[in-house]
Design an enzyme around this catalytic site. Structure first.
Site, mmCIF file in Angstrom:
data_model
loop_
_atom_site.group_PDB
_atom_site.id
_atom_site.type_symbol
_atom_site.label_atom_id
_atom_site.label_comp_id
_atom_site.label_asym_id
_atom_site.label_seq_id
_atom_site.Cartn_x
_atom_site.Cartn_y
_atom_site.Cartn_z
ATOM 1 N N ASN A 145 0.854 -1.190 0.000
ATOM 2 C CA ASN A 145 0.000 0.000 0.000
ATOM 3 C C ASN A 145 0.890 1.240 0.000
ATOM 4 O O ASN A 145 1.742 1.399 0.879
ATOM 5 C CB ASN A 145 -0.873 -0.055 1.255
ATOM 6 C CG ASN A 145 -1.911 1.032 1.333
ATOM 7 O OD1 ASN A 145 -1.586 2.208 1.325
ATOM 8 N ND2 ASN A 145 -3.170 0.633 1.476
ATOM 9 N N SER A 181 -6.551 8.111 3.424
ATOM 10 C CA SER A 181 -6.257 8.327 4.842
ATOM 11 C C SER A 181 -6.623 9.757 5.235
ATOM 12 O O SER A 181 -6.313 10.705 4.508
ATOM 13 C CB SER A 181 -4.776 8.093 5.129
ATOM 14 O OG SER A 181 -4.454 8.525 6.445
ATOM 15 N N THR A 243 -13.236 -0.306 3.032
ATOM 16 C CA THR A 243 -12.870 1.093 3.029
ATOM 17 C C THR A 243 -11.714 1.357 3.995
ATOM 18 O O THR A 243 -11.346 0.481 4.774
ATOM 19 C CB THR A 243 -14.052 1.993 3.488
ATOM 20 O OG1 THR A 243 -14.358 1.655 4.859
ATOM 21 C CG2 THR A 243 -15.285 1.773 2.641
#
Length: 343
Positions: A145, A181, A243
Site C-alpha cells: 500500500n 487516509s 474502506t
C-alpha cells in the site's frame, strides 16, 4: 485467555507501545523457528483457497495495511494464518509520522482512533526488505500500500507516488494506491475524478503488469463512490479496497469526553461495519464480477467475513479486531468459515 490478558494487562499499556511489543513477537516467530510449527496449527482448510488478481490466496481473509507498516512481519503474520498481508502504508520518503500520542483505544466500541501519519522508513528500505520476503519458501500473498509523502505538495503527488510504485511494484504481488487516509493533509482530495484519473493512470503505467487497486474512504457520498468504481473499471484497474478509516464519530458508546480527548484521526473497528458493508454493496453493483473488491472495516468474526463474501467481496481484510482478539484471530476466522460452510 487472550481477552483476559488484554483486559487485565495490555489495555493498561499505551496503545502504540502495546503494538510495538506484539509486533516484535510476531517478527520473531520465524527467527526462533516457530513459523513452520505454527503453520501446522493455523493453516486454513484448502477448500477456503481463492483465486483472485491472478494469484492464489490460501484463504479469503488477510490483514489490512497499517499493522505492518514496513514489511517487517510478513512471514510471522502468514504463520498466524492470514491468507494475505498488505504492508504499508509506505511513502517515497522516510517519515516519522505525526506527533505522539497518536493511537487511542475506544474499548466500549471495540474501536481505535489513529492519526499515525504514515510513519515508515520509505520505499527504498521497504523494497530491499520485501525482496528478501519474496524469496521465502513459504509466505502469504503480499500486497503493498503506497501513498503521498507528507512533505510533498498535493500538486506534486503523482511524481511522489511514481517513486514508490517503481521501487515497490517489482517486489509486490499487488499494489494499492491509498488516497483515503484522513491523516495526511490534502490526501483525500485526490479521490475526486479530476485528480484521481491521471494519478491512477500514471501509477498503472509505472507498475507494469502488477495488479493495481485503489483504496477509498467510507466518508465519500454514494455518488462519489460510484464515480470511483466506474473510473477503476474505465482505467483497467484490478480492484478496489473499501474502506479506509472514517472521520465520523456517530453512534459511539464510548464516553464523549474520551472521544473528544482522542481528537482528530481515523476511526476503525466495529462502528465502521455498517458503512463498510454499504460501500461494498454499492461498488459491487457498479463493477463487473471480474473486478476484485476487497472489503475492510468492522470485521470481527467468521460470520462477518462470510457476510462480506456473500455481499460480493472477493477478499476480506481486518486489523482493529486483531488488537482486541489476539494472535489466534486469523485462525478463528478461517476455522469459523470452514464450520459455516460445512453446515
Amino acid at each position: 485467555m487472550y481477552r483476559t490478558l488484554f483486559s487485565l494487562v495490555l489495555s493498561r499499556f499505551d496503545p502504540e507501545r502495546a503494538h510495538r511489543l506484539a509486533f516484535a513477537a510476531i517478527r520473531a516467530l520465524p527467527v526462533i523457528g516457530l513459523g513452520s510449527l505454527l503453520r501446522r496449527f493455523t493453516a486454513p482448510d484448502p477448500s477456503l483457497a481463492v483465486e483472485a488478481l491472478g494469484l492464489r490466496f490460501d484463504s479469503p481473509f488477510g490483514i489490512a495495511a497499517g499493522f505492518d507498516k514496513d514489511g517487517e512481519g510478513v512471514i510471522g503474520l502468514g504463520a498466524l494464518g492470514f491468507g494475505h498481508v498488505e504492508v504499508g502504508t509506505i511513502t517515497a520518503r522516510p517519515q516519522p509520522g505525526n506527533d505522539k500520542p497518536r493511537l487511542f483505544r475506544l474499548l466500549p466500541d471495540r474501536a481505535v482512533i489513529n492519526r499515525m501519519g504514515f510513519n515508515n522508513h520509505g520505499a527504498g528500505a521497504a523494497a530491499n526488505r520485501l525482496l528478501r520476503v519474496r524469496r521465502a519458501r513459504r509466505r502469504p500473498v503480499l500486497g503493498v500500500n503506497i501513498s503521498k509523502s507528507r512533505a510533498v505538495a498535493v500538486e506534486d503527488a503523482t511524481a511522489d507516488y511514481l517513486i514508490s510504485a517503481r521501487a515497490l511494484a517489482p517486489v509486490a504481488d499487488y499494489l494499492v494506491v491509498n488516497v483515503s487516509s484522513p491523516n495526511t493533509p490534502g490526501l483525500r482530495g485526490l479521490q475526486e475524478r479530476e485528480a484521481l484519473a491521471p494519478l491512477l493512470s500514471a501509477v498503472k503505467a509505472a507498475s507494469g503488469k502488477k495488479p493495481l487497486l485503489v483504496k477509498i474512504a467510507p466518508d465519500l457520498t454514494d455518488e462519489q463512490i460510484v464515480a470511483v468504481a466506474r473510473l477503476a473499471v474505465e482505467l483497467g484497474l484490478a480492484g478496489i479496497i473499501a474502506t479506509n478509516t472514517t472521520i465520523a464519530r456517530d453512534g459511539l458508546s464510548s464516553d464523549p469526553a474520551v472521544v473528544e480527548a482522542a481528537g482528530a484521526g481515523g476511526l476503525s473497528g466495529a462502528p465502521l461495519a455498517a458503512r463498510s458493508l454499504e460501500v461494498l454493496t454499492l461498488i459491487r453493483a457498479n463493477v463487473p464480477p471480474s473486478l476484485c473488491v476487497i472489503s475492510v472495516g468492522g470485521v470481527e468474526t467468521a460470520q462477518d467475513v462470510q457476510r462480506r463474501l456473500d455481499a460480493g467481496a472477493t477478499l476480506v481484510q481486518g486489523y482493529t479486531a486483531f488488537l482486541y482478539r489476539g494472535p489466534l484471530w486469523a485462525r478463528q476466522i478461517t476455522r469459523g468459515l470452514s464450520a459455516l460452510r460445512s453446515r
